[in-house]
Design a protein around this motif. Structure first.
Motif, PDB file in Angstrom:
ATOM      1  N   ARG A  82       0.812  -1.214   0.000  1.00 27.84           N
ATOM      2  CA  ARG A  82       0.000   0.000   0.000  1.00 27.84           C
ATOM      3  C   ARG A  82       0.854   1.275   0.000  1.00 27.84           C
ATOM      4  O   ARG A  82       0.336   2.361   0.262  1.00 27.84           O
ATOM      5  N   MET A  83       2.125   1.128  -0.276  1.00 31.56           N
ATOM      6  CA  MET A  83       3.039   2.266  -0.242  1.00 31.56           C
ATOM      7  C   MET A  83       3.862   2.320  -1.522  1.00 31.56           C
ATOM      8  O   MET A  83       4.094   1.295  -2.167  1.00 31.56           O
ATOM      9  N   THR A  84       4.300   3.520  -1.878  1.00 30.45           N
ATOM     10  CA  THR A  84       5.204   3.683  -3.024  1.00 30.45           C
ATOM     11  C   THR A  84       6.351   4.619  -2.647  1.00 30.45           C
ATOM     12  O   THR A  84       6.207   5.491  -1.774  1.00 30.45           O
ATOM     13  N   LEU A  85       7.469   4.428  -3.314  1.00 32.54           N
ATOM     14  CA  LEU A  85       8.603   5.337  -3.256  1.00 32.54           C
ATOM     15  C   LEU A  85       8.855   5.878  -4.658  1.00 32.54           C
ATOM     16  O   LEU A  85       8.493   5.224  -5.645  1.00 32.54           O
ATOM     17  N   LEU A  86       9.456   7.021  -4.752  1.00 33.37           N
ATOM     18  CA  LEU A  86       9.759   7.585  -6.063  1.00 33.37           C
ATOM     19  C   LEU A  86      10.724   6.694  -6.838  1.00 33.37           C
ATOM     20  O   LEU A  86      11.644   6.107  -6.251  1.00 33.37           O
ATOM     21  N   ASP A  87      10.495   6.594  -8.121  1.00 28.44           N
ATOM     22  CA  ASP A  87      11.434   5.893  -8.998  1.00 28.44           C
ATOM     23  C   ASP A  87      12.528   6.888  -9.367  1.00 28.44           C
ATOM     24  O   ASP A  87      12.641   7.342 -10.502  1.00 28.44           O
ATOM     25  N   ASP A  88      13.324   7.218  -8.350  1.00 30.41           N
ATOM     26  CA  ASP A  88      14.323   8.271  -8.492  1.00 30.41           C
ATOM     27  C   ASP A  88      15.475   7.959  -7.545  1.00 30.41           C
ATOM     28  O   ASP A  88      15.337   8.082  -6.326  1.00 30.41           O
ATOM     29  N   ASN A 123       8.205  -3.737   1.276  1.00 31.89           N
ATOM     30  CA  ASN A 123       6.883  -3.298   1.719  1.00 31.89           C
ATOM     31  C   ASN A 123       6.162  -2.391   0.730  1.00 31.89           C
ATOM     32  O   ASN A 123       4.985  -2.084   0.926  1.00 31.89           O
ATOM     33  N   ILE A 124       6.843  -1.954  -0.323  1.00 30.78           N
ATOM     34  CA  ILE A 124       6.189  -1.050  -1.266  1.00 30.78           C
ATOM     35  C   ILE A 124       5.563  -1.827  -2.421  1.00 30.78           C
ATOM     36  O   ILE A 124       5.975  -2.939  -2.735  1.00 30.78           O
ATOM     37  N   ALA A 125       4.572  -1.187  -3.034  1.00 32.82           N
ATOM     38  CA  ALA A 125       3.963  -1.784  -4.226  1.00 32.82           C
ATOM     39  C   ALA A 125       4.880  -1.612  -5.430  1.00 32.82           C
ATOM     40  O   ALA A 125       5.001  -2.509  -6.269  1.00 32.82           O
ATOM     41  N   LYS A 126       5.551  -0.449  -5.486  1.00 32.94           N
ATOM     42  CA  LYS A 126       6.431  -0.176  -6.628  1.00 32.94           C
ATOM     43  C   LYS A 126       7.187   1.131  -6.394  1.00 32.94           C
ATOM     44  O   LYS A 126       6.839   1.930  -5.519  1.00 32.94           O
ATOM     45  N   PHE A 127       8.223   1.315  -7.195  1.00 33.18           N
ATOM     46  CA  PHE A 127       8.852   2.623  -7.335  1.00 33.18           C
ATOM     47  C   PHE A 127       8.064   3.367  -8.409  1.00 33.18           C
ATOM     48  O   PHE A 127       7.877   2.854  -9.514  1.00 33.18           O
ATOM     49  N   ASP A 128       7.610   4.584  -8.102  1.00 32.67           N
ATOM     50  CA  ASP A 128       6.681   5.271  -8.998  1.00 32.67           C
ATOM     51  C   ASP A 128       6.969   6.771  -8.987  1.00 32.67           C
ATOM     52  O   ASP A 128       6.839   7.418  -7.951  1.00 32.67           O
ATOM     53  N   ALA A 129       7.349   7.306 -10.126  1.00 30.06           N
ATOM     54  CA  ALA A 129       7.608   8.742 -10.233  1.00 30.06           C
ATOM     55  C   ALA A 129       6.576   9.443 -11.101  1.00 30.06           C
ATOM     56  O   ALA A 129       6.705  10.644 -11.361  1.00 30.06           O
ATOM     57  N   GLU A 130       5.547   8.730 -11.550  1.00 34.18           N
ATOM     58  CA  GLU A 130       4.598   9.317 -12.482  1.00 34.18           C
ATOM     59  C   GLU A 130       3.159   9.352 -11.964  1.00 34.18           C
ATOM     60  O   GLU A 130       2.494  10.382 -12.062  1.00 34.18           O
ATOM     61  N   SER A 131       2.675   8.254 -11.409  1.00 33.29           N
ATOM     62  CA  SER A 131       1.249   8.156 -11.076  1.00 33.29           C
ATOM     63  C   SER A 131       0.972   8.097  -9.580  1.00 33.29           C
ATOM     64  O   SER A 131      -0.130   7.746  -9.168  1.00 33.29           O
ATOM     65  N   ILE A 139      19.463  -2.650  -6.031  1.00 39.35           N
ATOM     66  CA  ILE A 139      18.161  -2.509  -5.354  1.00 39.35           C
ATOM     67  C   ILE A 139      17.017  -2.874  -6.294  1.00 39.35           C
ATOM     68  O   ILE A 139      16.093  -3.603  -5.931  1.00 39.35           O
ATOM     69  N   LEU A 140      17.095  -2.398  -7.527  1.00 38.52           N
ATOM     70  CA  LEU A 140      16.005  -2.601  -8.481  1.00 38.52           C
ATOM     71  C   LEU A 140      15.804  -4.074  -8.822  1.00 38.52           C
ATOM     72  O   LEU A 140      14.673  -4.502  -9.081  1.00 38.52           O
ATOM     73  N   ILE A 141      16.862  -4.867  -8.793  1.00 36.98           N
ATOM     74  CA  ILE A 141      16.718  -6.288  -9.153  1.00 36.98           C
ATOM     75  C   ILE A 141      16.581  -7.178  -7.918  1.00 36.98           C
ATOM     76  O   ILE A 141      16.364  -8.389  -8.057  1.00 36.98           O
ATOM     77  N   ALA A 142      16.693  -6.586  -6.738  1.00 34.05           N
ATOM     78  CA  ALA A 142      16.598  -7.382  -5.503  1.00 34.05           C
ATOM     79  C   ALA A 142      15.178  -7.868  -5.292  1.00 34.05           C
ATOM     80  O   ALA A 142      14.211  -7.196  -5.663  1.00 34.05           O
TER      81      ALA A 142
END
Length: 342
Positions: free
Chosen positions: A160-166, A203-211, A338-341
C-alpha cells in the motif's frame, strides 16, 4: 530571366530580414510542464510584444542530455539546484548581469542561502520555486505511523506504499535516515543505505515517479513519497483533510528550481526582460498560487490568494539535492542492485 532571378533574390532577402525581425520578439524557454501558468507568458507578451515559445522536459536529465547533444536555440532553462551546479561547472549557463535585474533583492535570503554551497553570490540562477519531497499518509487507512522514512518498515502496510522511482531522492533519504550526507564518499555508508532501501522495497507496491498522485487519490496507495502539488491537485477539500503531509527532518529533501540563462541564448535581451518580469511581486505570487507553494519572493507573499501547503520554515533541516559527481556512479551501482533485488 535575369530580372526574374533578381526579383527572387530580393524577395528572399526581404523574407530573411523579416524572419530576423520576428526573432527579435521571441523568447525560447525550455522548462517543466505545468509549472509556469500560461497566463504569465501571455501577459508578458501583451506588455512587451515578446512571444514566449516553450518546450517541455520531464526530468533534469532529459534537459541536460538534449542540450549537451547540441539542442541549442533556447534562451532560458529551468533546472533544479543540482543541475544549476552541474551546468555552471560545464560552462553551459552564464553569470547574471544583476544590473538588469533590479528586483533580484525581492528573493528570500533563506532560499538563496540553500544554493551557496556552489554559488556563494547567487550569480547563476533566479529561483522561482522551492519545494519539498514529502511523505503523504492517508489517515483514514493509517491512523498511527512514524513521521519519517521508518514508516516504510511497517509490514502491515505492505503493498500500500510507493517510493519515487528516483535514485537521488531515495538514496538521499536513506543516507539521511542513517545520519549521512548525500555527498558521503564512504562506500560502506552507501552500501548500508542500499540495504535499508531493500528493506523498504519489500513493503512497497512499486517505485513510482509518475502516477503516485493519482494512485494516492484513488485509495490504491495509502503512503506515497512524492511532491505536494502532484498529490494535492488530485484531491478535493474533503479528501485533503484526511492527508498528513510529512516533511521528514531525517532524510528529508527539498528542491529549488530556478531560471538560468544559457550561454548560447540567441535572445538575451528578451531573457533579461522576462527574468525581471518574474521577479515582480504580483507575477511571483501567481506562480506560487498555481503550485500552492510558499513564494520565494518576499514581497509576493502579501499578494498570494492561495494558502501554501507548507512554509519555507518547514524546510529548515532538509537537504537540497546537490551535484554528487564523485559518487554518482557508485550510488547508481547500488541502485541497480536494489532494483533487481527480491
Amino acid at each position: 530571366m535575369k530580372k526574374i532571378l533578381a526579383a527572387l533574390i530580393l524577395a528572399m532577402a526581404v523574407i530573411g530580414c523579416g524572419g530576423k525581425e520576428k526573432d527579435k520578439n521571441v523568447l525560447y524557454v525550455y522548462g517543466w510542464a505545468n509549472t509556469i501558468p500560461q497566463s504569465i507568458y501571455e501577459d508578458f507578451e501583451k506588455e512587451t510584444g515578446i512571444k514566449v515559445v516553450e518546450d517541455i522536459y520531464s526530468s533534469n536529465e532529459e534537459m541536460f542530455t538534449k542540450l549537451k547533444a547540441g539542442g541549442d536555440g533556447y534562451d532560458i532553462v529551468m533546472p533544479s539546484a543540482d543541475y544549476v551546479e552541474i551546468m555552471a561547472k560545464e560552462g553551459m549557463i552564464e553569470k547574471l548581469d544583476k544590473s538588469q535585474l533590479p528586483s533580484y533583492n525581492n528573493l528570500d535570503p533563506l532560499v538563496l542561502e540553500k544554493l551557496h554551497h556552489f554559488d556563494p553570490n547567487n550569480e547563476y540562477e533566479v529561483p522561482y520555486l522551492i519545494g519539498a519531497t514529502i511523505i503523504a499518509v492517508n489517515k483514514k487507512y493509517v491512523p498511527e505511523f512514524s513521521r519519517d522514512y521508518s514508516i516504510y518498515e511497517m509490514t502491515d502496510l505492505k503493498g500500500r506504499m510507493t517510493l519515487l522511482d528516483d535514485m537521488r531522492e531515495v538514496m538521499t533519504s536513506a543516507l539521511g535516515m542513517l545520519g549521512y550526507s548525500q555527498t558521503v564518499t564512504d562506500e560502506k555508508a552507501i552500501a548500508q543505505a542500499a540495504e535499508l532501501i531493500k528493506v523498504w522495497k519489500k513493503n512497497i507496491a512499486k517505485f513510482d515517479a509518475e502516477s503516485f498522485g493519482k494512485g494516492f487519490a484513488s485509495g490504491d496507495f495509502w503512503v506515497v513519497q512524492g511532491y505536494p502539488d502532484n498529490i494535492f491537485k488530485e484531491l478535493d477539500e474533503t479528501e485533503r483533510k484526511n492527508v498528513e503531509m510529512i516533511i521528514p527532518e531525517k532524510g528529508g529533501t527539498a528542491y529549488v528550481d530556478s531560471f538560468a540563462l544559457l550561454k548560447t541564448a540567441p535572445n538575451k535581451e528578451n531573457a533579461y526582460k522576462f527574468l525581471e518580469y518574474t521577479l515582480r511581486p504580483e507575477v511571483a505570487a501567481k506562480m506560487a498560487d498555481a503550485l500552492e507553494t510558499p513564494s520565494v519572493n518576499l514581497k509576493a507573499r502579501e499578494l498570494m490568494t492561495v494558502e501554501p501547503l507548507f512554509e519555507i520554515s518547514d524546510l529548515k533541516n532538509v537537504q537540497v539535492l546537490r551535484d554528487i559527481n564523485t559518487t554518482l556512479d557508485l550510488q547508481n551501482k547500488y541502485w541497480q542492485e536494489i532494483l533487481i533485488a527480491d
